[in-house]
Design an enzyme around this catalytic site. Structure first.
Site, mmCIF file in Angstrom:
data_model
loop_
_atom_site.group_PDB
_atom_site.id
_atom_site.type_symbol
_atom_site.label_atom_id
_atom_site.label_comp_id
_atom_site.label_asym_id
_atom_site.label_seq_id
_atom_site.Cartn_x
_atom_site.Cartn_y
_atom_site.Cartn_z
ATOM 1 N N LEU A 170 -6.683 51.499 97.295
ATOM 2 C CA LEU A 170 -5.442 51.602 96.541
ATOM 3 C C LEU A 170 -5.700 52.474 95.320
ATOM 4 C CD1 LEU A 170 -4.278 47.853 96.552
ATOM 5 C CD2 LEU A 170 -3.525 49.678 98.088
ATOM 6 N N ASP A 171 -4.689 53.204 94.900
ATOM 7 C CA ASP A 171 -4.821 53.956 93.656
ATOM 8 C C ASP A 171 -5.191 53.009 92.532
ATOM 9 O OD1 ASP A 171 -4.003 56.142 95.077
ATOM 10 O OD2 ASP A 171 -1.963 56.168 94.290
ATOM 11 N N ARG A 172 -5.863 53.529 91.534
ATOM 12 C CA ARG A 172 -6.315 52.692 90.427
ATOM 13 C C ARG A 172 -5.154 51.960 89.753
ATOM 14 N NH1 ARG A 172 -7.141 54.006 84.983
ATOM 15 N NH2 ARG A 172 -6.893 56.233 85.397
#
Length: 575
Positions: free
Chosen positions: A292-294
């Site tokens: 997942l994106d940060r």
């Protein structure tokens, strides 16, 4: 030298013994009362065992060998006494070398090569010897020694990491060969000034093949191994604990808070899901199934074993793993189902920047509005492919960027903010405008960019690991197997790391009541530029992008989380 293995009257005393008995009798006599000199008989014997193409029998070996009996007195008289004869000592040593054969000579030859230099070449005066590269571990496995590098403390709702010393390591790249260290630092590691690197050399923090560098003018050669010891600061993340949803021995599912990267990348190492699980729960050796994106929150799935990892990866490749996201976007999203199939092209791996482009990869995302509060809409997102930033890019293209998206909601894209693919700027101009916008807002940390605007870790070039770490562009809804040699990665990537205790200087932070984890490292360093800065902590709003992975479903499993507060119908954004 005459070779003799003789037994006097052998044929006379036992003429009728079978061949096997004769061999046994000869072996017994050899062990008890006879001696032999190393010569053709021994050579023939060795060849018969070492050669698979030409096998010899014992009778062939001892063909034409004279046999005679000797008395014990004759044997004793004929046996040389090594202690009393220096000549015999030398002879025995020479004969011993012949007995051991090729292996001994090979070992001696290897020793000679090491002394002479690479491939046995004699080193010219002033020439450096470069050892051959070591075989690298193909997998990432962070251990307790890595978790103990530093510790956490919590302050104002944020999880923070005590600064610590860290070795960035890399082998010399092909494009660096023949260049000086100074040239490489100037061209590819601009996060720090040349003055800093010169001071680091004096402190012994830059090493080449485990030897401290004395001058940055040293010319790099193939297989040179470089180390740069830095005083590392990590950005804070939200202090919300990691919630484990499932841990059944096959998979581990967590509800990832926003702002925390999945694995070490860029400026993040201990403030990552992998390290938090290892430091606080003792959970290690996880296999990353997807990322997942940060700034994205929600369902994060790990495999506990390699077998399960391959199984889940195959489900993704066969598109049998359904992914559902929710997000809050700006404006009133249209009713009904909306499908976007615009191709996506990666513009910059350094900050994970993408845009819609005919030359990009095919994509398909299905959107459906769930609610609208008069200003913003909650949208259900079903990514049917897994491209980098797919959901975020498609929503920007449709004119409804995700609320609080630091990249695709930025004004750097122009007055239309990328709607319909209308930008009016080149890729380089977009990148420059993004950096300048966040520089004005003092939020460059959201792009993983240093204060001087340079790309901190050269994230687009995975082989640049000497200065500030490495990271790949993170992907929304995309399966990714974590490859070690690159992180950690990692590093990365992976990669063994060590702290140089001799370099631990400065004061120690003794706020043990707030810390969790290992020892207290030094908090200040005389060479560290970060130590001289006073930064305001980011607000919780700055650390959250309103995109959440709600559900992952396979043929025989389903994992989901609760809706976040901001996705509820009656939620309102409070400035």
């Amino acid at each position: 030298m005459h070779a003799g293995l003789t037994v006097l009257g052998f044929e006379k005393f036992i003429p009728h013994l079978s061949f096997l008995l004769r061999v046994e009798a000869a072996r017994h006599l050899v062990n008890q009362i006879i001696y032999y000199h190393y010569s053709s008989a021994l050579c023939n014997f060795r060849k018969s065992h070492l050669s698979n193409r030409n096998r010899h029998t014992l009778s062939q070996i001892f063909t034409n060998v004279t046999v005679r009996c000797v008395s014990p007195m004759e044997l004793e008289a004929a046996t040389p006494v090594e202690e009393k004869s220096p000549v015999s000592t030398q002879g025995t040593a020479l004969e011993g070398a012949k007995v051991t054969g090729k292996r001994k000579s090979d070992e001696a030859g290897l020793c000679g090569k090491r002394k002479r230099g690479a491939r046995g070449k004699k080193l010219r005066p002033g020439e450096r010897y470069v050892p051959p590269p070591q075989k690298r571990n193909p997998g990432v496995s962070f251990r307790q020694e890595h978790f103990d590098e530093t510790s956490y403390y919590f302050e104002d709702g944020l999880r923070k990491v005590h600064p610590y010393y860290f070795d960035f390591k890399t082998y010399c790249k092909g494009r660096w060969i023949g260049k000086s260290l100074l040239e490489v630092f100037e061209s590819e590691f601009r996060a720090e000034s040349i003055e800093y690197y010169q001071k680091a050399v004096k402190e012994g923090r830059i090493r080449l093949n485990e030897t401290p560098v004395e001058d940055l003018s040293v010319i790099l050669k193939n297989n040179d191994h470089m180390k740069n010891t830095v005083h590392r600061h990590e950005p804070p993340v939200v202090g919300k604990p990691l919630e484990v949803l499932v841990d059944d021995g096959e998979v581990l599912v967590v509800d990832k808070p926003a702002s925390i990267p999945v694995h070490p990348c860029g400026r993040f190492r201990h403030n990552t899901v992998i390290f938090i699980l290892g430091k606080e729960r003792g959970i290690t050796e996880l296999h990353t199934v997807h990322r997942l994106d940060r700034l994205t929150s929600g369902v994060l799935l790990f495999a506990r074993t390699l077998e399960i990892s391959k199984k889940l990866d195959q489900l993704v490749r066969d598109r049998k793993l359904e992914k559902e996201y929710v997000c809050r976007v700006e404006g009133e999203f249209p009713d009904g189902e909306l499908v976007c199939e615009e191709p996506i092209l990666v513009v910059s791996f350094k900050i994970g920047l993408c845009r819609v482009d005919p030359k990009g990869k095919e994509c398909r995302t299905v959107f459906q509005r769930l609610s609208f509060n008069g200003k913003t809409s909650v949208v259900r997102c079903l990514p049917l492919t897994g491209r980098t930033h797919q959901i975020r890019v498609h929503l920007q293209y449709l004119g409804f960027p995700i609320l609080n998206d630091p990249i695709y909601g930025a004004s750097a894209w122009g007055p239309h903010r990328g709607k319909g693919g209308l930008v009016g700027k080149s890729d380089e101009e977009i990148l420059k405008a993004l950096v300048e916008e966040h520089q004005r807002q003092e939020s460059l940390h959201l792009l993983d960019v240093s204060d001087n605007g340079s790309m901190l870790s050269q994230e687009g070039r995975k082989d640049n690991k000497l200065g500030s770490g490495s990271c790949e562009a993170e992907k929304s809804g995309e399966t990714h197997q974590l490859q070690c040699g690159e992180i950690i990665p990692q590093a990365t990537c992976s990669s063994d790391v060590s702290c140089d205790n001799a370099l631990l200087e400065g004061s120690q932070d003794h706020r043990s009541d707030k810390s969790h984890g290992g020892h207290m490292p030094a908090t200040t360093d005389p060479l560290c530029s970060e130590c001289k800065l006073v930064r305001a902590d980011p607000t919780e709003k700055e650390l959250i992008m309103y995109l959440h992975a709600l559900r992952y479903k396979g043929p025989d499993f389903e994992y989901s989380t609760r809706l976040p507060e901001w996705a509820k119908e009656d939620w309102s954004d409070v400035d």
